[in-house]
Design a protein around this motif. Structure first.
Motif, PDB file in Angstrom:
ATOM      1  N   ARG A  27       4.136  -1.721  -4.619  1.00 40.90           N
ATOM      2  CA  ARG A  27       3.445  -2.808  -5.321  1.00 40.90           C
ATOM      3  C   ARG A  27       4.284  -4.073  -5.449  1.00 40.90           C
ATOM      4  N   GLN A  28       5.528  -4.019  -5.032  1.00 40.09           N
ATOM      5  CA  GLN A  28       6.373  -5.210  -5.080  1.00 40.09           C
ATOM      6  C   GLN A  28       5.852  -6.254  -4.095  1.00 40.09           C
ATOM      7  N   PRO A  29       5.943  -7.529  -4.440  1.00 41.12           N
ATOM      8  CA  PRO A  29       5.481  -8.552  -3.494  1.00 41.12           C
ATOM      9  C   PRO A  29       6.337  -8.567  -2.230  1.00 41.12           C
ATOM     10  N   PRO A  32       8.797 -12.583   2.930  1.00 36.89           N
ATOM     11  CA  PRO A  32       8.412 -12.917   4.306  1.00 36.89           C
ATOM     12  C   PRO A  32       9.484 -12.675   5.364  1.00 36.89           C
ATOM     13  N   LEU A  33      10.728 -12.910   5.066  1.00 38.57           N
ATOM     14  CA  LEU A  33      11.775 -12.803   6.083  1.00 38.57           C
ATOM     15  C   LEU A  33      12.543 -11.483   6.028  1.00 38.57           C
ATOM     16  N   LYS A  34      12.131 -10.597   5.159  1.00 37.20           N
ATOM     17  CA  LYS A  34      12.832  -9.327   5.021  1.00 37.20           C
ATOM     18  C   LYS A  34      11.927  -8.195   5.494  1.00 37.20           C
TER      19      LYS A  34
END
Length: 72
Positions: A27-29, A32-34
């Protein structure tokens, strides 16, 4: 190796804890780069399967006899 009642309950509790952790992480947002190395939804599915197996084993331990199928 025989699964006793204590071992069955321990596996059940640890798997439920792992499911809760995987649910929290899923559920963590997204960043984008990870890149996520672990797919936590697959971990949840595996935990559900293990919990179902342990509950079936727990019923067998408590009742004293293995569950029979429709034809048995």
């Amino acid at each position: 190796m025989e699964l006793s009642l204590t071992m069955t309950l321990t596996i059940l509790v640890l798997t439920a804890g792992m499911f809760a952790f995987a649910n929290w992480r899923a559920r963590q947002p997204a960043q984008p780069l990870k890149v996520r190395m672990i797919n936590y939804h697959v971990v949840q599915i595996i935990c559900v399967v293990v919990v179902l197996l342990m509950v079936a084993h727990l019923v067998t331990l408590i009742s004293g006899q293995a569950p029979r199928g429709r034809f048995g």
